[in-house]
Design a protein around this motif. Sequence first.
Motif, PDB file in Angstrom:
ATOM      1  N   THR A  13       0.997  -1.033  -0.067  1.00 37.39           N
ATOM      2  CA  THR A  13      -0.099  -0.104  -0.260  1.00 37.39           C
ATOM      3  C   THR A  13       0.345   1.316   0.607  1.00 37.39           C
ATOM      4  N   PRO A  14       1.433   0.978  -1.685  1.00 34.32           N
ATOM      5  CA  PRO A  14       2.294   2.588  -0.907  1.00 34.32           C
ATOM      6  C   PRO A  14       1.561   4.207  -0.853  1.00 34.32           C
ATOM      7  N   PHE A  15       0.405   3.663  -2.242  1.00 35.20           N
ATOM      8  CA  PHE A  15      -0.406   5.137  -2.670  1.00 35.20           C
ATOM      9  C   PHE A  15      -1.616   5.844  -1.069  1.00 35.20           C
ATOM     10  N   ARG A  16      -1.623   6.791  -1.257  1.00 34.89           N
ATOM     11  CA  ARG A  16      -2.487   7.109  -0.489  1.00 34.89           C
ATOM     12  C   ARG A  16      -3.427   8.792  -1.192  1.00 34.89           C
ATOM     13  N   TYR A  17      -4.708   8.690  -0.434  1.00 33.48           N
ATOM     14  CA  TYR A  17      -5.287   9.778  -1.452  1.00 33.48           C
ATOM     15  C   TYR A  17      -5.772  10.198   0.155  1.00 33.48           C
ATOM     16  N   ARG A  18      -6.262  11.416  -0.064  1.00 34.60           N
ATOM     17  CA  ARG A  18      -7.470  12.345   0.665  1.00 34.60           C
ATOM     18  C   ARG A  18      -8.496  13.319  -0.029  1.00 34.60           C
ATOM     19  N   VAL A  19      -9.414  12.961   0.287  1.00 28.22           N
ATOM     20  CA  VAL A  19     -10.253  14.897   0.036  1.00 28.22           C
ATOM     21  C   VAL A  19     -10.554  15.683   0.262  1.00 28.22           C
ATOM     22  N   ASN A  20     -10.687  16.145  -0.503  1.00 27.66           N
ATOM     23  CA  ASN A  20     -11.113  17.912   0.536  1.00 27.66           C
ATOM     24  C   ASN A  20     -12.580  18.447   0.496  1.00 27.66           C
ATOM     25  N   LYS A  21     -13.122  19.235   1.682  1.00 27.79           N
ATOM     26  CA  LYS A  21     -14.019  19.198   1.502  1.00 27.79           C
ATOM     27  C   LYS A  21     -14.747  19.689   0.337  1.00 27.79           C
ATOM     28  N   ASP A  22     -13.982  20.620  -0.787  1.00 29.45           N
ATOM     29  CA  ASP A  22     -14.172  21.239  -2.012  1.00 29.45           C
ATOM     30  C   ASP A  22     -14.196  19.384  -3.198  1.00 29.45           C
ATOM     31  N   ASN A  23     -14.116  19.106  -2.713  1.00 30.85           N
ATOM     32  CA  ASN A  23     -13.818  17.253  -3.110  1.00 30.85           C
ATOM     33  C   ASN A  23     -12.709  17.444  -4.266  1.00 30.85           C
ATOM     34  N   THR A  24     -11.480  18.151  -3.555  1.00 30.88           N
ATOM     35  CA  THR A  24      -9.941  18.295  -4.274  1.00 30.88           C
ATOM     36  C   THR A  24      -9.267  16.809  -4.221  1.00 30.88           C
ATOM     37  N   VAL A  25      -8.686  16.284  -4.266  1.00 31.52           N
ATOM     38  CA  VAL A  25      -8.650  15.113  -3.867  1.00 31.52           C
ATOM     39  C   VAL A  25      -7.034  15.267  -4.558  1.00 31.52           C
ATOM     40  N   PHE A  26      -6.278  14.720  -3.442  1.00 26.17           N
ATOM     41  CA  PHE A  26      -4.665  14.010  -3.081  1.00 26.17           C
ATOM     42  C   PHE A  26      -3.839  13.150  -2.792  1.00 26.17           C
ATOM     43  N   LEU A  27      -3.062  12.555  -4.526  1.00 25.07           N
ATOM     44  CA  LEU A  27      -2.795  11.635  -3.824  1.00 25.07           C
ATOM     45  C   LEU A  27      -1.279  11.688  -3.427  1.00 25.07           C
ATOM     46  N   ASP A  28      -1.007  10.529  -2.540  1.00 26.82           N
ATOM     47  CA  ASP A  28       0.601  10.468  -1.816  1.00 26.82           C
ATOM     48  C   ASP A  28       1.026   9.261  -2.082  1.00 26.82           C
ATOM     49  N   TYR A  29       2.397   8.842  -3.006  1.00 26.47           N
ATOM     50  CA  TYR A  29       3.081   7.951  -3.637  1.00 26.47           C
ATOM     51  C   TYR A  29       4.592   7.785  -2.300  1.00 26.47           C
ATOM     52  N   GLU A  30       4.569   7.347  -1.240  1.00 26.53           N
ATOM     53  CA  GLU A  30       5.495   6.417  -0.467  1.00 26.53           C
ATOM     54  C   GLU A  30       5.018   8.125   0.431  1.00 26.53           C
ATOM     55  N   GLY A  31       4.709   8.816   0.961  1.00 30.60           N
ATOM     56  CA  GLY A  31       4.113   9.453   2.003  1.00 30.60           C
ATOM     57  C   GLY A  31       4.141  10.993   1.606  1.00 30.60           C
ATOM     58  N   LYS A  32       4.623  10.925   0.104  1.00 26.99           N
ATOM     59  CA  LYS A  32       5.451  12.389  -0.594  1.00 26.99           C
ATOM     60  C   LYS A  32       4.009  12.536  -1.973  1.00 26.99           C
ATOM     61  N   HIS A  33       3.978  14.201  -2.074  1.00 27.34           N
ATOM     62  CA  HIS A  33       2.444  15.024  -1.991  1.00 27.34           C
ATOM     63  C   HIS A  33       2.749  14.255  -4.261  1.00 27.34           C
ATOM     64  N   VAL A  34       2.397  13.724  -4.671  1.00 33.14           N
ATOM     65  CA  VAL A  34       2.331  13.574  -6.205  1.00 33.14           C
ATOM     66  C   VAL A  34       1.423  14.314  -7.550  1.00 33.14           C
ATOM     67  N   LYS A  35       0.146  14.135  -7.040  1.00 31.32           N
ATOM     68  CA  LYS A  35      -0.577  14.421  -7.679  1.00 31.32           C
ATOM     69  C   LYS A  35      -1.715  15.290  -7.609  1.00 31.32           C
ATOM     70  N   ILE A  36      -2.269  16.397  -7.889  1.00 32.03           N
ATOM     71  CA  ILE A  36      -4.018  16.516  -7.385  1.00 32.03           C
ATOM     72  C   ILE A  36      -5.131  16.294  -8.561  1.00 32.03           C
ATOM     73  N   LEU A  37      -6.418  16.247  -8.487  1.00 35.02           N
ATOM     74  CA  LEU A  37      -7.413  15.761  -8.610  1.00 35.02           C
ATOM     75  C   LEU A  37      -8.570  16.657  -8.555  1.00 35.02           C
ATOM     76  N   LYS A  38      -9.195  17.920  -9.712  1.00 35.67           N
ATOM     77  CA  LYS A  38     -10.344  18.133  -9.002  1.00 35.67           C
ATOM     78  C   LYS A  38     -11.561  17.975 -10.190  1.00 35.67           C
ATOM     79  N   GLY A  39     -12.090  18.688 -10.107  1.00 34.81           N
ATOM     80  CA  GLY A  39     -13.634  18.354 -10.954  1.00 34.81           C
ATOM     81  C   GLY A  39     -13.851  17.395 -11.063  1.00 34.81           C
TER      82      GLY A  39
END
Length: 78
Positions: A13-39
């Motif tokens: 499980t090297p990947f994690r994701y977090r969802v912000n209250k405005d539905n922005t998704v933050f993707l992390d790989y091994e604890g490092k931020h790698v991508k933001i998804l919006k809309g």
Amino acid sequence: MGNIDKRNRLNETPFRYRVNKDNTVFLDYEGKHVKILKGKEADKFLRRINDASNETEIQLIMAKITGNFKRGNERNHK
């Protein structure tokens, strides 16, 4: 999924994701931020995550989106 993850890296499980209250998704790989998804991209991601049947499938979805899925031909240079 047998042939996709031959080295069982996604079981760690090297990947994690977090969802912000405005539905922005933050993707992390091994604890490092790698991508933001919006809309629409974030909505599609969350639908795919909700439809996934297990943690390995969720990891594979995130690996494909971030492009950090190792193909086995990378080498460690000393």
